[in-house]
Design an enzyme around this catalytic site. Structure first.
Site, PDB file in Angstrom:
ATOM      1  N   GLN A   1      33.767  -8.357 -49.939  1.00 17.82           N
ATOM      2  CA  GLN A   1      33.306  -7.072 -49.933  1.00 17.82           C
ATOM      3  C   GLN A   1      32.872  -6.423 -51.167  1.00 17.82           C
ATOM      4  OE1 GLN A   1      35.810  -8.969 -48.699  1.00 17.82           O
ATOM      5  NE2 GLN A   1      37.147  -7.506 -46.914  1.00 17.82           N
TER       6      GLN A   1
ATOM      7  N   THR B   1      30.150  -6.724 -52.890  1.00 16.47           N
ATOM      8  CA  THR B   1      29.366  -7.815 -53.946  1.00 16.47           C
ATOM      9  C   THR B   1      28.096  -7.576 -53.791  1.00 16.47           C
ATOM     10  OG1 THR B   1      29.738  -9.590 -52.936  1.00 16.47           O
ATOM     11  CG2 THR B   1      31.485  -9.009 -54.382  1.00 16.47           C
TER      12      THR B   1
ATOM     13  N   GLY C   1      26.840  -8.636 -50.892  1.00 18.95           N
ATOM     14  CA  GLY C   1      26.422  -9.714 -49.984  1.00 18.95           C
ATOM     15  C   GLY C   1      25.632  -9.256 -48.769  1.00 18.95           C
TER      16      GLY C   1
ATOM     17  N   TRP D   1      30.392 -12.635 -37.339  1.00 17.66           N
ATOM     18  CA  TRP D   1      31.777 -12.781 -37.826  1.00 17.66           C
ATOM     19  C   TRP D   1      32.515 -13.876 -37.309  1.00 17.66           C
ATOM     20  CZ3 TRP D   1      31.441 -11.266 -42.551  1.00 17.66           C
ATOM     21  CH2 TRP D   1      31.002 -10.120 -42.934  1.00 17.66           C
TER      22      TRP D   1
ATOM     23  N   HIS E   1      34.681 -10.890 -42.851  1.00 19.66           N
ATOM     24  CA  HIS E   1      34.828 -11.295 -44.154  1.00 19.66           C
ATOM     25  C   HIS E   1      36.038 -12.457 -44.535  1.00 19.66           C
ATOM     26  CE1 HIS E   1      32.328  -8.232 -45.933  1.00 19.66           C
ATOM     27  NE2 HIS E   1      32.867  -7.162 -45.024  1.00 19.66           N
TER      28      HIS E   1
ATOM     29  N   SER F   1      33.802   0.415 -55.907  1.00 11.15           N
ATOM     30  CA  SER F   1      32.844   0.698 -54.859  1.00 11.15           C
ATOM     31  C   SER F   1      33.698   0.629 -53.467  1.00 11.15           C
ATOM     32  CB  SER F   1      31.776  -0.702 -54.931  1.00 11.15           C
ATOM     33  OG  SER F   1      31.024  -0.381 -53.660  1.00 11.15           O
TER      34      SER F   1
ATOM     35  N   TYR G   1      19.257  -2.957 -58.640  1.00  9.22           N
ATOM     36  CA  TYR G   1      19.653  -1.412 -58.403  1.00  9.22           C
ATOM     37  C   TYR G   1      20.589  -1.142 -59.465  1.00  9.22           C
ATOM     38  CZ  TYR G   1      17.073  -1.748 -53.939  1.00  9.22           C
ATOM     39  OH  TYR G   1      16.347  -2.007 -52.921  1.00  9.22           O
TER      40      TYR G   1
END
Length: 609
Positions: free
Chosen positions: A235, A237, A239, A285, A290, A333, A459
């Site tokens: 989560q 990162t 991804g 999933w 995750h 985040s 970014y």
């Protein structure tokens, strides 16, 4: 002395009948011009007297123009006298302002006149340029202006140069922005496309010692075979962005089919109805939301080959990949994401064949979600899975009893988890860092021999960067994620060493190829040199042989000629002797002289030979 009236009447021209005024025309300018001509032609008019010059008997210095200007001056003086009292009533400042306005009006009229004349001159020159161009294009069919040949050639050359510059500019800079037109492109050197994205020095001092096998990550991935790439998505990162790159931004023989409005894409192998990628955007999933290392290693083989018999299952290689991020930025985040209502309740957290109980993994909130929670409350929860999330998701939880904290002491548990996460990360086929997007792209392309279509974008402004925290809160976040901090330091060192190793290897490979090309070219040059020398030697030998053969041929030719001459002469002399012997002894002296002459000639020929 004044003339009498009778004399003045004698000098006057005879009266003429008055002409009728012409009818009113439609054009007012033409009508006024006709009236003016008629007035000038009338004998007693003022215009006629002015245009006819001074009367007879009067000197040429006589000028009737002041007679016409007197009423005008009188009228102007009357107007000035009428306006003078009004102008005097104004204040001095007002009068000065009126003078300034009048001067400005004069300047404006002057500028307008200059602009008009300039535009007229420009149009005239443009006309000549167009005439010269048309004359060059259409030749004798075009009408050439009053310009000489040299000026035509000069203007044509300038126009052609301008058009060529415009075409080149449009070809080099098709868009609105052009790198060649920026001054920085000429002043600053060309930067390295894989420079450090965090504006730090690309060179660093390694802290860990890794072997060549740890640094060289070259996976023999055959997309047409049975190997599978498994993406472990942690989560917050980055991804999601990397997962989209895998399905939308990669060059493949058979690209992934992504439909509008659907998150998942179909990524089949060429010629097969089987996927080569196990990720959120390809298979969904399938092992839970995750899923971590423990879940994926036990779930992926059963999901991919679950419907096949164990004896028919192919021997696959599962290449695990993941993305890591700075722990403080990732933690902030995730807090902002939880504030917006994210819960990740669909995560299974399966370990050792079962999910954790509510006592092993209690919740930090009582409602449906944890939206709107402050940062202090988020940090105060001791069961928050955001703490050390990256270490927990990369380690083998079965080594510490899954989520049962009573199996071993906390210090030993943390050590085992950290060593397991480091070992799994080092043995992974690939891992990238969010802070180094271009280096991540480079290492993935070199590892799997797969190229992306467009480069990754770095970014620097994220939701976590917009959160302002003081030094105390930052230290507390680092303390809550101390395992992630150590893992990230280890991963960053390994990542940058791999990058430098691969770049050095590319440079060595390029240098080796250049040396091979030089050797090949040198060999070709030597070969051509030797061939040219061999051809030169053979030509010299042939020339020598031809030169040696020519004197022998000339000598044989001279010998044959002399022999023929001798034979002919001997035959002729013998015939003459026979004829002379048939005669009587007459002419005996003549025969002796002939034979002696012949012998003298033969002797001279033999001597010449």
């Amino acid at each position: 002395m004044a003339l009498p009236a009778s004399a003045v009447r004698a000098f006057e021209p005879p009266p003429q009948p008055e002409r009728e005024a012409p009818a009113r025309t439609t054009c007012p300018r033409r009508h006024s011009r006709v009236e003016a001509e008629l007035a000038a032609s009338r004998p007693g008019s003022v215009a006629a007297s002015v245009g006819a010059g001074p009367p007879r008997g009067v000197s040429d210095e006589f000028n009737s123009r002041p007679l016409l200007e007197k009423p005008r001056k009188a009228s102007s003086s009357l107007a000035g006298a009428a306006c003078a009292p009004l102008f005097a009533l104004l204040s001095r400042r007002r009068r000065r302002r009126m003078h300034v306005l009048r001067r400005r009006w004069d300047l404006g009229s002057l500028c307008r006149a200059l602009l008009t004349r300039g535009l007229a001159a420009l149009g005239h020159s443009l006309k000549h340029v167009l005439c010269s161009i048309f004359s060059k294009i259409f030749g004798p069919l075009a009408s050439v202006g009053n310009m000489d040949e040299k000026s035509n050639k000069l203007l044509l050359a300038l126009v052609m140069l301008f058009l060529f510059a415009v075409i080149v500019l449009q070809y080099v800079c098709p868009g609105t922005e052009c790198q060649l037109l920026r001054l920085q492109a000429f002043s600053s050197p060309v930067p390295d496309p894989y420079r450090s994205e965090d504006e730090s020095s690309a060179r660093f001092v390694p802290r860990y010692n890794f072997t060549r096998s740890d640094l060289l990550r070259k996976v023999d991935f055959d997309i047409k075979g049975d190997d599978l790439i498994v993406f472990l998505h942690i989560q917050k990162t980055g991804g999601t962005t990397f997962g989209r790159h895998l399905v939308r931004n990669i060059q493949l023989e058979q690209p992934c089919e992504c439909r509008v409005g659907q998150k998942k894409c179909t990524c089949h192998r060429p010629g097969k109805r089987e996927t080569w990628l196990f990720s959120r955007f390809s298979t969904g999933w399938s092992c839970g939301l995750h899923a971590d290392w423990t879940e994926l290693t036990s779930c992926v083989p059963s999901v991919v080959d679950g419907k096949r018999d164990s004896r028919l299952r192919p021997s696959r290689n599962f290449h695990y990949i993941t993305i890591l991020r700075d722990p403080v930025s990732r933690y902030l985040s995730e807090w902002r994401h939880v504030q917006r209502g994210a819960t990740w309740k669909a995560s299974l957290h399966v370990c050792d064949g079962r999910p954790p109980t509510s006592e092993e993994l209690p919740s930090c909130y009582t409602g449906d979600d944890w939206s709107g929670c402050p940062l202090k409350e988020f940090m105060d929860c001791p069961y928050n899975l955001a703490n050390n999330r990256q270490v927990r998701m990369l380690s083998d939880l079965t080594l510490v009893g899954c989520y049962n904290l009573s199996v071993m002491p906390e210090k030993q548990r943390n050590k085992v988890l950290l060593e397991s996460a480091k070992s799994n990360l080092k043995r992974m086929a690939f891992f990238g860092l969010t802070e180094f997007q271009r280096k991540t792209q480079y290492l993935f392309e070199k590892t799997f021999n797969m190229n992306f279509i467009s480069p990754f974008t770095q970014y620097n402004t994220t939701r976590a960067s917009s959160v302002e925290i003081n030094e105390e809160i930052q230290k507390r976040i680092e303390g809550l994620n101390f395992l992630d901090m150590e893992l990230y330091s280890y991963a960053k060192d390994l990542f940058l060493q791999r990058y430098q190793f691969m770049r050095q290897k590319d440079h060595q490979e390029a240098r080796r190829k250049r040396q091979e090309q030089r050797r090949f070219l040198k060999g070709r040059l030597l070969q051509t040199h030797f061939l040219s020398q061999g051809q030169g030697q053979s030509q010299n030998q042939n020339q020598n042989q031809s030169q040696n053969a020519n004197p022998n041929a000339n000598q044989n030719l001279t010998q044959n000629l002399t022999q023929n001459l001798v034979q002919n002469l001997t035959q002729s002399s013998s015939q003459k002797e026979n004829r002379k012997s048939a005669k009587q002894n007459a002419g005996k002296e003549q025969n002796d002289s002939t034979s002696s002459g012949t012998n003298d000639y033969i002797g001279s020929v033999e001597k010449w030979r």
